[in-house]
Structures are given as C-alpha cells and as structure tokens.
Design a protein around this motif. Sequence first.
Motif, short mmCIF file in Angstrom:
data_model
loop_
_atom_site.label_atom_id
_atom_site.label_comp_id
_atom_site.label_asym_id
_atom_site.label_seq_id
_atom_site.Cartn_x
_atom_site.Cartn_y
_atom_site.Cartn_z
N VAL A 171 0.83 -1.20 0.00
CA VAL A 171 0.00 0.00 0.00
C VAL A 171 0.87 1.26 0.00
O VAL A 171 0.49 2.30 -0.55
N ASP A 172 2.04 1.15 0.57
CA ASP A 172 2.97 2.28 0.68
C ASP A 172 3.25 2.96 -0.66
O ASP A 172 3.59 4.15 -0.69
N PHE A 173 3.15 2.22 -1.77
CA PHE A 173 3.59 2.78 -3.04
C PHE A 173 2.78 4.01 -3.44
O PHE A 173 3.28 4.93 -4.09
N TRP A 174 1.52 4.08 -3.00
CA TRP A 174 0.71 5.26 -3.32
C TRP A 174 1.27 6.50 -2.62
O TRP A 174 1.29 7.60 -3.18
N LEU A 175 1.73 6.35 -1.40
CA LEU A 175 2.29 7.48 -0.65
C LEU A 175 3.61 7.95 -1.28
O LEU A 175 3.90 9.15 -1.32
N VAL A 176 4.39 7.01 -1.76
CA VAL A 176 5.64 7.38 -2.43
C VAL A 176 5.34 8.17 -3.69
O VAL A 176 6.00 9.17 -4.00
N TRP A 177 4.30 7.77 -4.42
CA TRP A 177 3.94 8.49 -5.64
C TRP A 177 3.51 9.92 -5.33
O TRP A 177 3.79 10.85 -6.10
N ILE A 178 2.83 10.10 -4.22
CA ILE A 178 2.43 11.46 -3.83
C ILE A 178 3.67 12.32 -3.62
O ILE A 178 3.74 13.47 -4.08
N ALA A 179 4.67 11.78 -2.93
CA ALA A 179 5.92 12.51 -2.69
C ALA A 179 6.63 12.82 -4.01
O ALA A 179 7.22 13.90 -4.17
N PRO A 195 2.10 18.89 -20.90
CA PRO A 195 1.16 17.78 -20.78
C PRO A 195 1.50 16.85 -19.62
O PRO A 195 0.63 16.40 -18.88
N SER A 196 2.80 16.57 -19.46
CA SER A 196 3.23 15.69 -18.37
C SER A 196 2.94 16.34 -17.02
O SER A 196 2.49 15.68 -16.08
N ALA A 197 3.21 17.65 -16.90
CA ALA A 197 2.97 18.34 -15.64
C ALA A 197 1.49 18.33 -15.27
O ALA A 197 1.12 18.06 -14.13
N ILE A 198 0.64 18.60 -16.26
CA ILE A 198 -0.80 18.63 -16.00
C ILE A 198 -1.30 17.24 -15.64
O ILE A 198 -2.08 17.06 -14.69
N LEU A 199 -0.85 16.24 -16.40
CA LEU A 199 -1.32 14.88 -16.13
C LEU A 199 -0.82 14.40 -14.78
O LEU A 199 -1.54 13.72 -14.05
N TYR A 200 0.40 14.79 -14.39
CA TYR A 200 0.90 14.40 -13.08
C TYR A 200 0.09 15.04 -11.96
O TYR A 200 -0.10 14.45 -10.90
N ALA A 201 -0.39 16.28 -12.21
CA ALA A 201 -1.24 16.93 -11.21
C ALA A 201 -2.56 16.18 -11.07
O ALA A 201 -3.04 15.94 -9.95
N VAL A 202 -3.13 15.80 -12.21
CA VAL A 202 -4.37 15.00 -12.19
C VAL A 202 -4.10 13.65 -11.54
O VAL A 202 -4.89 13.14 -10.74
N TYR A 203 -2.95 13.09 -11.89
CA TYR A 203 -2.56 11.78 -11.35
C TYR A 203 -2.42 11.84 -9.83
O TYR A 203 -2.74 10.88 -9.14
N GLY A 204 -1.98 13.00 -9.31
CA GLY A 204 -1.85 13.15 -7.86
C GLY A 204 -3.18 12.97 -7.15
O GLY A 204 -3.25 12.34 -6.09
N VAL A 205 -4.25 13.53 -7.74
CA VAL A 205 -5.58 13.35 -7.17
C VAL A 205 -6.00 11.88 -7.24
O VAL A 205 -6.54 11.31 -6.29
N PHE A 206 -5.71 11.26 -8.39
CA PHE A 206 -6.05 9.86 -8.57
C PHE A 206 -5.29 8.98 -7.57
O PHE A 206 -5.83 8.00 -7.05
N VAL A 207 -4.02 9.34 -7.30
CA VAL A 207 -3.21 8.56 -6.37
C VAL A 207 -3.84 8.55 -4.98
O VAL A 207 -3.83 7.52 -4.29
N LEU A 208 -4.37 9.68 -4.56
CA LEU A 208 -5.05 9.72 -3.26
C LEU A 208 -6.22 8.75 -3.22
O LEU A 208 -6.46 8.07 -2.23
N TRP A 209 -6.96 8.69 -4.32
CA TRP A 209 -8.09 7.78 -4.43
C TRP A 209 -7.58 6.33 -4.39
O TRP A 209 -8.13 5.47 -3.69
#
Length: 238
Positions: A171-179, A195-209
């Motif tokens: 489960v830890d891997f999600w927290l590492v991705w947030i960092a 595009p990568s910056a924007i998608l990574y920002a969106v991905y950050g929200v998804f990572v929390l989920w």
Amino acid sequence: MTVWNDLFDAQLTVMGHTIAWREVVGNVFGLASAVLGMRRTVWAWPVGIVGNALLFTVFMGVWFATPQEHSLFGQAARQVFFIATSVYGWWVWNRSRRGRAKGAPAITPRWATAAERTTYLLAAVVLVVLSQWLFAQVGAGWPAPRWYYWTDAWIFVGSMLATYAMARGWVDFWLVWIAVDLVGVPLLWHSGYYPSAILYAVYGVFVLWGFVVWRRAARVEAPTGGPPPLVEDRTLAP
C-alpha cells in the motif's frame, strides 16, 4: 517508414506551446496503467510499458527531436527502470493470480513491514545522493542549477521505489507516488513539459483515491494484519 516518421514527429500547439503527440499519448498510457493498477489487473504492466517507451523518447530530447529546449535525463532514465520493473511486476502478478477465482484481483494489498519500510527509506536516501551526483557529472546539456539535479534525482529514485512497491503489492507505493508528484509537477512545468505536468497533477488526485482503495482492500482482505503471500504455494497440498 514515412508514415511512421510522420506519426513519431507529430506535434500540436496548445496556448502557443508546441508539444509532441508522443508526450500526450505516453501519459495517457501511463494514466491507464495507474487505473488498472488500482484495480489490481495484470494488464497494468504491459500498458505501462508502452507509455514508458514513448515517454523515454520525449524526455531524452538529446537523442530524439522534441519541442522542449531541455532534456530531462533523470526522467528518461526512470522510464528504462519502469520497463524493467514492469516486466518483474507482470511476472509477480501473473504468479499471484494463479489459483484465484476468475475475475478476482491479481494480488492482495498489504502494508510493508517495519523492516521493509526501513530498508526502502534508507535505500532512498543513499540512491538520491548518488543519483544527483551522477546526474550532475553527466550534465543536463544546459547550465542547470544544483537544485535541478536534486529534484530530478528524487523523481528518479522515488519512481523506482514506487514501482517496485507496487509490484510487491505494498500500500505504501501510493504514498511514495504522492511525494514524487509534489516535486515532479513543478519540475516538469518549469522545463516546458506541460502535458506531463498537467497529467501528473491530475494523477496526484487519482493517487489519493488509489491509496484509499488499496488501504481498504488491505484491511478487508487481510483483516488479521499479517502479510498474505503474493503467490499461493500449493505444492504441499494433499
């Protein structure tokens, strides 16, 4: 070959910025891989490999024609590691899936043990220090400030740890991705990889989920808190 070259070199312009379609498509594959990973589907790995290969050609601009002024060697190097780790994860999840009901998730998530967590945190510190030094020795092809190498090193190492932890079902891997995202989004934007910056920002929200989903699965599917094996060993079964 002409058609292939045209597709490889295809670009679009967004708000006055020229962007390679490879960057957009590669990130879409990356996001699809993350969604499949959250669902614990083996297909997360091969889908991710396609995205990694495309993004390698984007970040390694010194070898491939890209609209961005700067290459990001750390970002390019981590795509290579992603591919290698994805092959490992693909193998592990396929093994884990054996003996499970049809349609069931490939793995049972669990938190890393105290020993495992201590090991990967110490490894992160050592690898970040070594990586930033190595990146600085290689150079960025432009007069990059020192902070650039530290941030690129953290993104590189953090991504390696997160991908390995995902392969292990931690489960830890999600927290590492947030960092990683907290550092990666500003660096990508600063370097013109919008595009990568924007998608990574969106991905950050998804990572929390994803973190919430995997934490719940770890609690429900392994209520005793013991780490269930990734692979069921039935060789001794009567």
